[in-house]
Write a protein that holds these residues in place. Structure first.
Motif, PDB file in Angstrom:
ATOM      1  N   ILE A  91       0.846  -1.194   0.000  1.00 35.29           N
ATOM      2  CA  ILE A  91       0.000   0.000   0.000  1.00 35.29           C
ATOM      3  C   ILE A  91       0.883   1.247   0.000  1.00 35.29           C
ATOM      4  CG2 ILE A  91      -1.688   1.328   1.315  1.00 35.29           C
ATOM      5  CD1 ILE A  91      -2.776  -1.367   2.373  1.00 35.29           C
ATOM      6  N   ALA A  92       1.888   1.268   0.862  1.00 35.69           N
ATOM      7  CA  ALA A  92       2.796   2.423   0.917  1.00 35.69           C
ATOM      8  C   ALA A  92       3.560   2.596  -0.388  1.00 35.69           C
ATOM      9  CB  ALA A  92       3.763   2.265   2.089  1.00 35.69           C
ATOM     10  N   ALA A  93       3.882   1.474  -1.047  1.00 36.20           N
ATOM     11  CA  ALA A  93       4.617   1.524  -2.318  1.00 36.20           C
ATOM     12  C   ALA A  93       3.703   1.751  -3.511  1.00 36.20           C
ATOM     13  CB  ALA A  93       5.412   0.232  -2.510  1.00 36.20           C
ATOM     14  N   GLN A  94       2.389   1.853  -3.265  1.00 31.98           N
ATOM     15  CA  GLN A  94       1.427   2.021  -4.367  1.00 31.98           C
ATOM     16  C   GLN A  94       1.704   0.984  -5.457  1.00 31.98           C
ATOM     17  OE1 GLN A  94      -1.179   4.950  -4.636  1.00 31.98           O
ATOM     18  NE2 GLN A  94      -0.878   4.171  -2.569  1.00 31.98           N
ATOM     19  N   ALA A  95       1.766  -0.280  -5.039  1.00 39.41           N
ATOM     20  CA  ALA A  95       2.213  -1.364  -5.916  1.00 39.41           C
ATOM     21  C   ALA A  95       1.124  -1.759  -6.904  1.00 39.41           C
ATOM     22  CB  ALA A  95       2.640  -2.568  -5.081  1.00 39.41           C
ATOM     23  N   VAL A  96       1.162  -1.113  -8.062  1.00 37.37           N
ATOM     24  CA  VAL A  96       0.214  -1.352  -9.151  1.00 37.37           C
ATOM     25  C   VAL A  96       1.009  -1.697 -10.398  1.00 37.37           C
ATOM     26  CG1 VAL A  96      -1.589  -0.339 -10.597  1.00 37.37           C
ATOM     27  CG2 VAL A  96      -1.492   0.208  -8.150  1.00 37.37           C
ATOM     28  N   TYR A  97       0.649  -2.785 -11.054  1.00 40.84           N
ATOM     29  CA  TYR A  97       1.366  -3.239 -12.229  1.00 40.84           C
ATOM     30  C   TYR A  97       1.062  -2.356 -13.439  1.00 40.84           C
ATOM     31  CZ  TYR A  97       2.739  -6.172 -16.195  1.00 40.84           C
ATOM     32  OH  TYR A  97       3.297  -6.644 -17.357  1.00 40.84           O
ATOM     33  N   LEU A  98       2.047  -1.555 -13.860  1.00 49.97           N
ATOM     34  CA  LEU A  98       1.945  -0.709 -15.051  1.00 49.97           C
ATOM     35  C   LEU A  98       0.656   0.107 -15.097  1.00 49.97           C
ATOM     36  CD1 LEU A  98       3.369  -3.140 -17.783  1.00 49.97           C
ATOM     37  CD2 LEU A  98       4.587  -1.436 -16.416  1.00 49.97           C
ATOM     38  N   GLY A  99       0.168   0.507 -13.935  1.00 52.79           N
ATOM     39  CA  GLY A  99      -1.055   1.298 -13.865  1.00 52.79           C
ATOM     40  C   GLY A  99      -2.318   0.521 -14.151  1.00 52.79           C
ATOM     41  N   GLY A 295      -6.795   6.135  -1.179  1.00 52.36           N
ATOM     42  CA  GLY A 295      -6.813   6.884   0.072  1.00 52.36           C
ATOM     43  C   GLY A 295      -5.421   7.212   0.568  1.00 52.36           C
ATOM     44  N   TYR A 296      -4.519   6.248   0.427  1.00 52.02           N
ATOM     45  CA  TYR A 296      -3.139   6.473   0.853  1.00 52.02           C
ATOM     46  C   TYR A 296      -2.529   7.640   0.081  1.00 52.02           C
ATOM     47  CZ  TYR A 296       1.685   5.566   2.211  1.00 52.02           C
ATOM     48  OH  TYR A 296       2.946   5.687   2.728  1.00 52.02           O
ATOM     49  N   ARG A 297      -2.754   7.655  -1.235  1.00 54.31           N
ATOM     50  CA  ARG A 297      -2.165   8.728  -2.041  1.00 54.31           C
ATOM     51  C   ARG A 297      -2.716  10.088  -1.638  1.00 54.31           C
ATOM     52  NH1 ARG A 297       2.328   8.076  -4.500  1.00 54.31           N
ATOM     53  NH2 ARG A 297       1.790   6.952  -6.407  1.00 54.31           N
ATOM     54  N   HIS A 298      -4.001  10.148  -1.290  1.00 47.45           N
ATOM     55  CA  HIS A 298      -4.573  11.416  -0.838  1.00 47.45           C
ATOM     56  C   HIS A 298      -3.888  11.906   0.439  1.00 47.45           C
ATOM     57  CE1 HIS A 298      -7.736  12.075  -3.706  1.00 47.45           C
ATOM     58  NE2 HIS A 298      -8.269  10.880  -3.503  1.00 47.45           N
ATOM     59  N   ILE A 299      -3.694  11.007   1.413  1.00 44.90           N
ATOM     60  CA  ILE A 299      -3.037  11.396   2.663  1.00 44.90           C
ATOM     61  C   ILE A 299      -1.590  11.794   2.401  1.00 44.90           C
ATOM     62  CG2 ILE A 299      -2.325  10.613   4.959  1.00 44.90           C
ATOM     63  CD1 ILE A 299      -5.317  11.076   4.665  1.00 44.90           C
ATOM     64  N   GLU A 300      -0.921  11.007   1.596  1.00 46.14           N
ATOM     65  CA  GLU A 300       0.471  11.278   1.261  1.00 46.14           C
ATOM     66  C   GLU A 300       0.622  12.654   0.618  1.00 46.14           C
ATOM     67  OE1 GLU A 300       3.619   8.268  -0.541  1.00 46.14           O
ATOM     68  OE2 GLU A 300       2.248   9.010  -2.070  1.00 46.14           O
ATOM     69  N   SER A 301      -0.279  12.972  -0.307  1.00 43.77           N
ATOM     70  CA  SER A 301      -0.185  14.262  -1.005  1.00 43.77           C
ATOM     71  C   SER A 301      -0.440  15.428  -0.061  1.00 43.77           C
ATOM     72  CB  SER A 301      -1.158  14.302  -2.176  1.00 43.77           C
ATOM     73  OG  SER A 301      -2.495  14.331  -1.716  1.00 43.77           O
ATOM     74  N   ALA A 302      -1.169  15.169   1.028  1.00 46.55           N
ATOM     75  CA  ALA A 302      -1.429  16.222   2.004  1.00 46.55           C
ATOM     76  C   ALA A 302      -0.269  16.428   2.973  1.00 46.55           C
ATOM     77  CB  ALA A 302      -2.698  15.896   2.801  1.00 46.55           C
ATOM     78  N   CYS A 303       0.608  15.419   3.067  1.00 43.48           N
ATOM     79  CA  CYS A 303       1.680  15.450   4.065  1.00 43.48           C
ATOM     80  C   CYS A 303       3.059  15.732   3.473  1.00 43.48           C
ATOM     81  CB  CYS A 303       1.754  14.119   4.811  1.00 43.48           C
ATOM     82  SG  CYS A 303       0.302  13.690   5.782  1.00 43.48           S
ATOM     83  N   ASP A 305       5.980  16.873   0.438  1.00 47.21           N
ATOM     84  CA  ASP A 305       6.299  17.820  -0.616  1.00 47.21           C
ATOM     85  C   ASP A 305       6.156  17.167  -1.991  1.00 47.21           C
ATOM     86  OD1 ASP A 305       7.780  20.472  -1.375  1.00 47.21           O
ATOM     87  OD2 ASP A 305       8.885  18.878  -2.413  1.00 47.21           O
ATOM     88  N   ALA A 306       5.728  17.935  -2.970  1.00 50.67           N
ATOM     89  CA  ALA A 306       5.485  17.400  -4.312  1.00 50.67           C
ATOM     90  C   ALA A 306       6.740  16.787  -4.917  1.00 50.67           C
ATOM     91  CB  ALA A 306       4.944  18.503  -5.225  1.00 50.67           C
ATOM     92  N   GLU A 307       7.917  17.403  -4.721  1.00 50.59           N
ATOM     93  CA  GLU A 307       9.146  16.848  -5.288  1.00 50.59           C
ATOM     94  C   GLU A 307       9.487  15.506  -4.654  1.00 50.59           C
ATOM     95  OE1 GLU A 307      10.915  17.799  -7.907  1.00 50.59           O
ATOM     96  OE2 GLU A 307       9.364  19.316  -8.192  1.00 50.59           O
ATOM     97  N   LEU A 308       9.217  15.353  -3.376  1.00 54.63           N
ATOM     98  CA  LEU A 308       9.458  14.073  -2.707  1.00 54.63           C
ATOM     99  C   LEU A 308       8.552  12.995  -3.280  1.00 54.63           C
ATOM    100  CD1 LEU A 308      10.922  12.518  -0.474  1.00 54.63           C
ATOM    101  CD2 LEU A 308       9.177  13.322   1.135  1.00 54.63           C
ATOM    102  N   ILE A 309       7.288  13.354  -3.521  1.00 55.90           N
ATOM    103  CA  ILE A 309       6.352  12.380  -4.092  1.00 55.90           C
ATOM    104  C   ILE A 309       6.775  11.994  -5.505  1.00 55.90           C
ATOM    105  CG2 ILE A 309       3.957  12.006  -4.822  1.00 55.90           C
ATOM    106  CD1 ILE A 309       3.087  13.770  -2.493  1.00 55.90           C
ATOM    107  N   ARG A 310       7.281  12.962  -6.281  1.00 58.70           N
ATOM    108  CA  ARG A 310       7.748  12.629  -7.633  1.00 58.70           C
ATOM    109  C   ARG A 310       8.868  11.592  -7.584  1.00 58.70           C
ATOM    110  NH1 ARG A 310       7.218  18.457  -8.632  1.00 58.70           N
ATOM    111  NH2 ARG A 310       5.405  18.788  -9.978  1.00 58.70           N
ATOM    112  N   GLU A 311       9.808  11.759  -6.698  1.00 63.62           N
ATOM    113  CA  GLU A 311      10.888  10.774  -6.579  1.00 63.62           C
ATOM    114  C   GLU A 311      10.355   9.435  -6.077  1.00 63.62           C
ATOM    115  OE1 GLU A 311      14.054  11.026  -7.635  1.00 63.62           O
ATOM    116  OE2 GLU A 311      13.290  12.900  -8.488  1.00 63.62           O
TER     117      GLU A 311
END
Length: 402
Positions: A91-99, A295-303, A305-311
């Motif tokens: 869940i933390a790794a947003q583990a989705v195969y090729l979207g 839901g995880y991505r929503h919380i992550e984006s609120a907490c 920085d955008a550059e950190l999320i990009r990496e």
């Protein structure tokens, strides 16, 4: 020199009939047929290991088949471990195969392999056998995990180079008094995170209508116009509560599978590649995953920085690729995990959803130390005031009366 990889039934002739053999046992046709072949070979001590991570097949069903084929059955209860040590990191790794779809067997196979190796070592077993064939991604995931775990005996699947037709397996098992498996029309894999179907009537990507009765969690039960509002709370990247009620991750996933699935949400279909680039169709239902990953991505984006999320998004694909290719225990996935864990440590908050037929909408995203704005106009005034302060005209000095 490394122990040889088992790839055909003929290689099983080299096994010592007096030493234990461990097989991975699902209760399905392939694993039941392998037990039959080992019994015919005269292997005196066969241990069929079934790792309970929330699959459809009951323990009683598996025990009945394994004992009828002369094997000792080991039911290993690993639901909590699977949820906490494999699903939560995914869940933390947003583990989705090729979207396309969230990963599932990618997570379960390392745990199954680890459990089998631990049992094999405790028994002094000469081999760990499984039943994946070359049109199943499980083949490289199990073999990869067993290799990285450093298992000392031989291991692998005799089906890799030596497939047996479905009809032949059924006939031989029937002759041995096992007639419980003939009704299956697809190959299935299930755990508390996912129910997956492939092969059989779903072989052809160009024509793959899925019978509605194959779905369990995502079969719509909500009436037209019905809605449901729910809140999921995350602490340091882990889902910990539903509607304010603290729950172990296993129970939280089970509840979400039912509540989200009632609105027909969480179905996926897509192609996944094999070792040499060919692709096979997989159908799955994952209602809890559908909601928790978003839901995880929503919380992550609120907490964060955008550059950190990009990496992080780049490393998410590295993490997913390494796990998917059978390198869960490899150094690169573990290194990516360190970065992802550091991000997860700051991902705490709650998302409220309104479920409706065919979709869901957020109603609230709340975190303790947010980067989001709640009042844009007020922020603009403060921001402009702070930025303009150095350039404001100096105030005239006050007159002093003597």
């Amino acid at each position: 020199m490394r122990s040889p990889l088992i790839r055909s039934f003929s290689q099983l002739d080299s096994l010592d009939p007096d030493l234990p053999v461990v097989t991975l046992f699902s209760g399905g046709l392939d694993s039941s047929y392998l037990l039959l072949r080992l019994r015919r070979m005269g292997i005196r001590e066969v241990h069929a290991v079934s790792v309970d991570i929330g699959e459809d097949e009951s323990s009683g069903y598996k025990r009945q088949i394994a004992e009828a084929l002369g094997a000792t059955i080991h039911i290993l209860h690993r639901r909590a471990e699977f949820a906490e040590q494999y699903v939560a990191p995914a869940i933390a790794a947003q583990a989705v195969y090729l979207g396309i779809h969230p990963v599932s067997s990618t997570l379960s196979r390392p745990l199954i392999a680890h459990s089998a190796v631990a049992l094999a070592r405790a028994l002094g077993a000469q081999a760990v056998l499984h039943t994946a064939n070359r049109s199943q991604n499980t083949l490289r995931r199990l073999n990869g995990a067993l290799t990285l775990l450093g298992y000392e005996g031989v291991f692998g699947s005799p089906y890799d180079l030596d497939p047996v037709t479905r009809d032949d397996k059924l006939a031989e098992l029937r002759d041995a008094g096992i007639d419980l498996l003939a009704g299956r029309i697809v190959s299935g894999d299930s755990n508390l995170w996912c129910r997956e179907f492939e092969s059989g009537i779903l072989d052809d990507p160009e024509l793959h209508e899925v019978p509605e009765e194959m779905y369990t969690w995502s079969r719509p039960t909500a009436l037209p116009g019905d809605t449901d509002t729910l809140t999921v709370t995350f602490e340091q990247g882990v889902p910990v509560a539903l509607d304010g009620e603290p729950l172990p991750l296993t129970r939280l996933i089970e509840r979400l599978n039912r509540r989200v699935g009632a609105y027909g949400l969480g179905r996926y279909s897509g192609l996944e590649h094999l070792d040499h680039g060919e692709k096979v169709l997989e159908i799955r239902e994952m209602p809890a995953a559908w909601l928790l990953l978003s839901g995880y991505r929503h919380i992550e984006s609120a907490c964060l920085d955008a550059e950190l999320i990009r990496e992080k998004r780049h490393l998410e694909q590295v993490w997913t690729r390494e796990a998917l290719e059978g390198r869960w225990f490899g150094e690169l996935r573990l290194a990516a995990q360190v970065f992802i864990d550091a991000c997860a440590a700051r991902t705490t908050g709650a998302v409220t959803w309104r479920l409706r037929s065919g979709g869901a909408d957020t109603r609230s995203i709340t975190v303790g130390e947010p980067l989001y704005l709640r009042d844009r106009e007020a922020w603009e005034e403060r921001s402009i005031s702070a930025e303009s302060a150095p350039f404001a005209p100096a105030a005239a000095p006050a007159l002093v009366t003597v």
